[in-house]
Design a protein around this motif. Structure first.
Motif, PDB file in Angstrom:
ATOM      1  N   GLU A   1       0.816  -1.208   0.000  1.00 50.24           N
ATOM      2  CA  GLU A   1       0.000   0.000   0.000  1.00 50.24           C
ATOM      3  C   GLU A   1       0.854   1.264   0.000  1.00 50.24           C
ATOM      4  O   GLU A   1       0.429   2.311  -0.469  1.00 50.24           O
ATOM      5  N   LYS A   2       2.046   1.168   0.567  1.00 44.20           N
ATOM      6  CA  LYS A   2       2.978   2.295   0.577  1.00 44.20           C
ATOM      7  C   LYS A   2       4.318   1.820   0.034  1.00 44.20           C
ATOM      8  O   LYS A   2       4.662   0.642   0.164  1.00 44.20           O
ATOM      9  N   LYS A   3       5.062   2.719  -0.542  1.00 46.81           N
ATOM     10  CA  LYS A   3       6.308   2.352  -1.213  1.00 46.81           C
ATOM     11  C   LYS A   3       7.295   1.680  -0.262  1.00 46.81           C
ATOM     12  O   LYS A   3       8.020   0.766  -0.644  1.00 46.81           O
ATOM     13  N   GLU A   4       7.341   2.118   0.970  1.00 47.50           N
ATOM     14  CA  GLU A   4       8.358   1.628   1.885  1.00 47.50           C
ATOM     15  C   GLU A   4       7.986   0.312   2.571  1.00 47.50           C
ATOM     16  O   GLU A   4       8.824  -0.286   3.221  1.00 47.50           O
ATOM     17  N   ARG A   5       6.759  -0.127   2.425  1.00 41.34           N
ATOM     18  CA  ARG A   5       6.280  -1.271   3.206  1.00 41.34           C
ATOM     19  C   ARG A   5       5.757  -2.380   2.304  1.00 41.34           C
ATOM     20  O   ARG A   5       4.945  -2.134   1.402  1.00 41.34           O
ATOM     21  N   PHE A   6       6.200  -3.609   2.590  1.00 38.83           N
ATOM     22  CA  PHE A   6       5.780  -4.767   1.799  1.00 38.83           C
ATOM     23  C   PHE A   6       5.432  -5.870   2.781  1.00 38.83           C
ATOM     24  O   PHE A   6       6.283  -6.305   3.560  1.00 38.83           O
ATOM     25  N   SER A   7       4.185  -6.291   2.764  1.00 39.29           N
ATOM     26  CA  SER A   7       3.706  -7.275   3.735  1.00 39.29           C
ATOM     27  C   SER A   7       3.488  -8.625   3.067  1.00 39.29           C
ATOM     28  O   SER A   7       2.958  -8.685   1.945  1.00 39.29           O
ATOM     29  N   LEU A   8       3.867  -9.670   3.776  1.00 37.95           N
ATOM     30  CA  LEU A   8       3.608 -11.041   3.325  1.00 37.95           C
ATOM     31  C   LEU A   8       2.522 -11.622   4.217  1.00 37.95           C
ATOM     32  O   LEU A   8       2.600 -11.505   5.446  1.00 37.95           O
ATOM     33  N   ILE A   9       1.536 -12.245   3.591  1.00 36.39           N
ATOM     34  CA  ILE A   9       0.384 -12.767   4.329  1.00 36.39           C
ATOM     35  C   ILE A   9       0.255 -14.263   4.086  1.00 36.39           C
ATOM     36  O   ILE A   9       0.261 -14.704   2.924  1.00 36.39           O
ATOM     37  N   LEU A  10       0.197 -15.017   5.176  1.00 37.09           N
ATOM     38  CA  LEU A  10      -0.129 -16.440   5.086  1.00 37.09           C
ATOM     39  C   LEU A  10      -1.608 -16.540   5.434  1.00 37.09           C
ATOM     40  O   LEU A  10      -2.007 -16.307   6.581  1.00 37.09           O
ATOM     41  N   GLU A  11      -2.428 -16.832   4.452  1.00 34.96           N
ATOM     42  CA  GLU A  11      -3.883 -16.761   4.635  1.00 34.96           C
ATOM     43  C   GLU A  11      -4.376 -17.768   5.657  1.00 34.96           C
ATOM     44  O   GLU A  11      -5.233 -17.461   6.469  1.00 34.96           O
ATOM     45  N   SER A  12      -3.823 -18.966   5.627  1.00 37.20           N
ATOM     46  CA  SER A  12      -4.179 -20.016   6.589  1.00 37.20           C
ATOM     47  C   SER A  12      -2.924 -20.852   6.798  1.00 37.20           C
ATOM     48  O   SER A  12      -2.640 -21.754   6.012  1.00 37.20           O
ATOM     49  N   ALA A  13      -2.188 -20.497   7.854  1.00 38.03           N
ATOM     50  CA  ALA A  13      -0.852 -21.069   8.034  1.00 38.03           C
ATOM     51  C   ALA A  13      -0.890 -22.597   8.140  1.00 38.03           C
ATOM     52  O   ALA A  13      -1.787 -23.172   8.770  1.00 38.03           O
ATOM     53  N   SER A  14       0.125 -23.206   7.534  1.00 40.25           N
ATOM     54  CA  SER A  14       0.271 -24.662   7.635  1.00 40.25           C
ATOM     55  C   SER A  14       1.689 -24.987   8.082  1.00 40.25           C
ATOM     56  O   SER A  14       2.604 -24.166   7.960  1.00 40.25           O
ATOM     57  N   THR A  15       1.877 -26.191   8.600  1.00 36.78           N
ATOM     58  CA  THR A  15       3.191 -26.539   9.170  1.00 36.78           C
ATOM     59  C   THR A  15       4.305 -26.490   8.124  1.00 36.78           C
ATOM     60  O   THR A  15       5.461 -26.210   8.460  1.00 36.78           O
ATOM     61  N   ASN A  16       3.967 -26.732   6.859  1.00 36.45           N
ATOM     62  CA  ASN A  16       5.015 -26.688   5.838  1.00 36.45           C
ATOM     63  C   ASN A  16       5.436 -25.262   5.475  1.00 36.45           C
ATOM     64  O   ASN A  16       6.305 -25.069   4.615  1.00 36.45           O
ATOM     65  N   GLN A  17       4.845 -24.285   6.142  1.00 37.47           N
ATOM     66  CA  GLN A  17       5.281 -22.904   5.961  1.00 37.47           C
ATOM     67  C   GLN A  17       6.231 -22.461   7.073  1.00 37.47           C
ATOM     68  O   GLN A  17       6.625 -21.291   7.131  1.00 37.47           O
ATOM     69  N   THR A  18       6.582 -23.390   7.948  1.00 38.44           N
ATOM     70  CA  THR A  18       7.642 -23.120   8.924  1.00 38.44           C
ATOM     71  C   THR A  18       8.939 -22.917   8.175  1.00 38.44           C
ATOM     72  O   THR A  18       9.366 -23.788   7.410  1.00 38.44           O
ATOM     73  N   SER A  19       9.554 -21.745   8.373  1.00 42.69           N
ATOM     74  CA  SER A  19      10.728 -21.405   7.582  1.00 42.69           C
ATOM     75  C   SER A  19      11.325 -20.094   8.071  1.00 42.69           C
ATOM     76  O   SER A  19      10.765 -19.416   8.929  1.00 42.69           O
ATOM     77  N   MET A  20      12.469 -19.724   7.460  1.00 44.08           N
ATOM     78  CA  MET A  20      13.025 -18.381   7.639  1.00 44.08           C
ATOM     79  C   MET A  20      12.533 -17.540   6.460  1.00 44.08           C
ATOM     80  O   MET A  20      12.697 -17.941   5.296  1.00 44.08           O
ATOM     81  N   TYR A  21      11.934 -16.390   6.759  1.00 48.20           N
ATOM     82  CA  TYR A  21      11.431 -15.504   5.721  1.00 48.20           C
ATOM     83  C   TYR A  21      12.297 -14.255   5.652  1.00 48.20           C
ATOM     84  O   TYR A  21      12.563 -13.603   6.662  1.00 48.20           O
ATOM     85  N   LEU A  22      12.730 -13.945   4.443  1.00 48.71           N
ATOM     86  CA  LEU A  22      13.632 -12.810   4.227  1.00 48.71           C
ATOM     87  C   LEU A  22      13.008 -11.818   3.257  1.00 48.71           C
ATOM     88  O   LEU A  22      12.487 -12.194   2.213  1.00 48.71           O
ATOM     89  N   CYS A  23      13.107 -10.560   3.600  1.00 50.41           N
ATOM     90  CA  CYS A  23      12.647  -9.469   2.751  1.00 50.41           C
ATOM     91  C   CYS A  23      13.859  -8.764   2.172  1.00 50.41           C
ATOM     92  O   CYS A  23      14.912  -8.658   2.835  1.00 50.41           O
ATOM     93  N   ALA A  24      13.744  -8.288   0.938  1.00 50.19           N
ATOM     94  CA  ALA A  24      14.860  -7.581   0.300  1.00 50.19           C
ATOM     95  C   ALA A  24      14.316  -6.437  -0.550  1.00 50.19           C
ATOM     96  O   ALA A  24      13.134  -6.416  -0.913  1.00 50.19           O
ATOM     97  N   SER A  25      15.207  -5.506  -0.889  1.00 48.52           N
ATOM     98  CA  SER A  25      14.801  -4.399  -1.768  1.00 48.52           C
ATOM     99  C   SER A  25      15.936  -4.035  -2.713  1.00 48.52           C
ATOM    100  O   SER A  25      17.118  -4.315  -2.436  1.00 48.52           O
ATOM    101  N   THR A  26      15.571  -3.452  -3.867  1.00 50.73           N
ATOM    102  CA  THR A  26      16.542  -2.869  -4.797  1.00 50.73           C
ATOM    103  C   THR A  26      15.993  -1.523  -5.269  1.00 50.73           C
ATOM    104  O   THR A  26      14.779  -1.311  -5.261  1.00 50.73           O
ATOM    105  N   PRO A  27      16.885  -0.622  -5.707  1.00 48.95           N
ATOM    106  CA  PRO A  27      16.425   0.730  -6.059  1.00 48.95           C
ATOM    107  C   PRO A  27      15.360   0.771  -7.160  1.00 48.95           C
ATOM    108  O   PRO A  27      14.366   1.479  -7.028  1.00 48.95           O
ATOM    109  N   ASP A  28      15.586   0.014  -8.252  1.00 52.00           N
ATOM    110  CA  ASP A  28      14.631   0.040  -9.358  1.00 52.00           C
ATOM    111  C   ASP A  28      14.812  -1.227 -10.184  1.00 52.00           C
ATOM    112  O   ASP A  28      15.440  -2.177  -9.725  1.00 52.00           O
ATOM    113  N   ARG A  29      14.297  -1.222 -11.426  1.00 54.48           N
ATOM    114  CA  ARG A  29      14.317  -2.448 -12.222  1.00 54.48           C
ATOM    115  C   ARG A  29      15.584  -2.599 -13.059  1.00 54.48           C
ATOM    116  O   ARG A  29      15.671  -3.493 -13.882  1.00 54.48           O
ATOM    117  N   GLY A  30      16.553  -1.742 -12.841  1.00 56.05           N
ATOM    118  CA  GLY A  30      17.793  -1.846 -13.611  1.00 56.05           C
ATOM    119  C   GLY A  30      18.558  -3.115 -13.281  1.00 56.05           C
ATOM    120  O   GLY A  30      18.366  -3.738 -12.244  1.00 56.05           O
TER     121      GLY A  30
END
Lengths: 113, 114
Positions: free
Chosen positions: B69-98
């Motif tokens: 919804e905002k440029k600086e914020r990116f949310s990940l949603i697990l709609e209905s969590a399951s055990t196989n979604q146990t993991s390390m989750y990493l977020c990353a960013s880059t300046p643009d599409r170059g």
């Protein structure tokens, strides 16, 4: 399918020696290759980038080579130190997918004093 | 220096719960990414976004959705969590599409689904 392979087993090196990590890929034509360092419980940190038309890149004690014929990159750390112990990830990017890249599973490097 | 901040380092949730993972970057980057990292499998791309309100599926989007919804914020949603979604989750960013841009990562959220 696209595949990136790194040494799956940990690499143990004596301090002061050169550590060499390998990244091989198949079914891919990368425009560039990146190397990252990841410490336990932390996110990856970018180290070096090498483009497809470059053979070698250096940064301080780090050296990366890129052979598009062999489909392989080698990552060297010279005069290794215990502080270099970490997991190292290689990642490939293509010119058709903008800033999207694909990662290898990493190689854990341990430098013993 | 670019700072990518993930809201939680550790999270424990139950099967079936709706789970939100939040990521904020402070350098006005256009691109943001969500990965999961599992032993032996490396980082796998779940979703990415090139701009506000835009999203594209990565390699493993099933069971996940995202919101930007905002440029600086990116949310990940697990709609209905399951055990196989146990993991390390990493977020990353880059300046643009170059090309040739390094990814800037947060320190990850280790998520356990019981």
């Amino acid at each position: 399918s696209q595949k990136i392979e790194q040494n799956s087993e940990a690499l143990n090196i004596q301090e002061g020696k050169t550590a060499t990590l390998t990244c091989n890929y198949t079914n891919y034509s990368p425009a560039y290759l990146q190397w990252y360092r990841q410490d336990p419980g932390r996110g990856p940190v970018f180290l070096l980038l090498i483009r497809e038309n470059e053979k070698e890149k250096r940064k301080e004690r780090l050296k990366v080579t890129f052979d598009t014929t062999l489909k392989q990159s080698l990552f060297h750390i010279t005069a290794s130190q215990p502080a270099d112990s970490a997991t190292y990830l290689c990642a490939l990017g293509s010119d058709s997918s903008a800033s999207k890249i694909i990662f290898g599973s990493g190689t854990r490097l341990s430098i013993r004093p | 220096d670019v700072k990518v901040t993930q809201s939680s380092r550790y999270l424990v949730k139950r099967t079936g719960e709706k789970v939100f993972l939040e990521c904020v970057q402070d350098m006005d980057h256009e691109n943001m990414f969500w990965y999961r990292q599992d032993p032996g499998l490396g980082l796998r791309l779940i979703y990415f976004s090139y701009d506000v309100k835009m999203k594209e599926k990565g390699d493993i989007p099933e069971g996940y959705s995202v919101s930007r919804e905002k440029k600086e914020r990116f949310s990940l949603i697990l709609e209905s969590a399951s055990t196989n979604q146990t993991s390390m989750y990493l977020c990353a960013s880059t300046p643009d599409r170059g090309l040739y841009q390094p990814q800037h990562f947060g320190d990850g959220t280790r998520l356990s689904i019981l």
